[in-house]
Design a protein around this motif. Structure first.
Motif, short mmCIF file in Angstrom:
data_model
loop_
_atom_site.label_atom_id
_atom_site.label_comp_id
_atom_site.label_asym_id
_atom_site.label_seq_id
_atom_site.Cartn_x
_atom_site.Cartn_y
_atom_site.Cartn_z
N MET A 1 0.84 -1.18 0.00
CA MET A 1 0.00 0.00 0.00
C MET A 1 0.89 1.24 0.00
SD MET A 1 -2.77 1.38 2.78
CE MET A 1 -4.09 0.35 2.19
N SER A 2 0.50 2.22 -0.78
CA SER A 2 1.24 3.48 -0.85
C SER A 2 0.93 4.34 0.37
CB SER A 2 0.85 4.25 -2.10
OG SER A 2 1.18 3.52 -3.25
N VAL A 3 1.93 5.09 0.83
CA VAL A 3 1.78 5.99 1.96
C VAL A 3 2.05 7.41 1.48
CG1 VAL A 3 2.61 6.58 4.25
CG2 VAL A 3 2.59 4.19 3.53
N VAL A 4 1.11 8.33 1.77
CA VAL A 4 1.22 9.71 1.31
C VAL A 4 0.89 10.65 2.48
CG1 VAL A 4 0.34 11.40 -0.35
CG2 VAL A 4 0.48 9.00 -0.99
N GLY A 5 1.70 11.70 2.66
CA GLY A 5 1.43 12.71 3.66
C GLY A 5 0.19 13.52 3.28
N ALA A 6 -0.49 14.08 4.26
CA ALA A 6 -1.76 14.79 4.04
C ALA A 6 -1.61 15.97 3.08
CB ALA A 6 -2.34 15.25 5.37
N SER A 7 -0.59 16.79 3.24
CA SER A 7 -0.40 17.94 2.34
C SER A 7 -0.08 17.48 0.93
CB SER A 7 0.72 18.86 2.85
OG SER A 7 0.33 19.48 4.03
N ASP A 8 0.76 16.45 0.81
CA ASP A 8 1.08 15.90 -0.50
C ASP A 8 -0.18 15.34 -1.15
OD1 ASP A 8 3.75 16.54 -0.29
OD2 ASP A 8 4.38 14.52 0.28
N TYR A 9 -1.00 14.65 -0.36
CA TYR A 9 -2.24 14.10 -0.90
C TYR A 9 -3.11 15.22 -1.46
CZ TYR A 9 -6.82 11.97 -1.25
OH TYR A 9 -8.04 11.56 -1.73
N SER A 10 -3.27 16.27 -0.69
CA SER A 10 -4.12 17.39 -1.11
C SER A 10 -3.63 18.02 -2.41
CB SER A 10 -4.17 18.44 0.00
OG SER A 10 -4.96 19.52 -0.38
N SER A 11 -2.33 18.30 -2.50
CA SER A 11 -1.81 18.93 -3.72
C SER A 11 -1.83 17.97 -4.90
CB SER A 11 -0.40 19.50 -3.49
OG SER A 11 0.50 18.49 -3.16
N LEU A 12 -1.57 16.68 -4.65
CA LEU A 12 -1.57 15.70 -5.73
C LEU A 12 -2.98 15.42 -6.26
CD1 LEU A 12 1.14 13.25 -4.41
CD2 LEU A 12 1.26 14.58 -6.53
#
Length: 128
Positions: free
Chosen positions: A1-12
């Motif tokens: 499973m991929s792990v993404v930080g909250a800010s990165d998720y929002s911008s991506l």
């Protein structure tokens, strides 16, 4: 499973939906990957998880090894090996950790497998 930080998720996710409106072929794949990712608070993503700004060494089946930097689409530079997150391989790498594998499809539809060997974050991204 991929792990993404909250800010990165929002911008991506914003980037992915904007790309969908411009008919980018990998935008839907990026949206799908983000929707399946584990989103963690900023600063709690594993240090070895691939994100925008990461320098990643990966091995493609057959032993071909490459090192790239994953960047936003407006920062690509083939000479400096800066690859956009809006490419098939960029989507495949996003959120992976060292030792993890993923499948990706080149633009000609051919399936490939890769394994992340090493992930280095920019010094500004390091949390001590």
């Amino acid at each position: 499973m991929s792990v993404v930080g909250a800010s990165d998720y929002s911008s991506l996710i914003d980037l992915a939906y904007a790309a969908l409106s411009k008919d980018y072929d990998v935008a839907a794949e990026l949206v799908g990957k983000l929707e399946k990712s584990l989103v963690v608070p900023d600063g709690q993503a594993p240090h070895d998880a691939v994100r925008i700004g990461s320098t990643v060494t990966f091995e493609v089946e057959g032993g071909f090894r490459r090192t790239i930097k994953l960047v936003d689409p407006d920062k690509i530079d083939v000479i400096l090996a800066r690859i956009s997150v809006l490419t098939p391989i960029g989507v495949a790498l996003l959120g992976l950790r060292e030792g993890q594998c993923s499948q990706w499809f080149s633009r000609d539809g051919q399936a490939h497998h890769l394994t992340v060997v090493c992930v280095v974050q920019e010094a500004a991204d390091l949390v001590l």
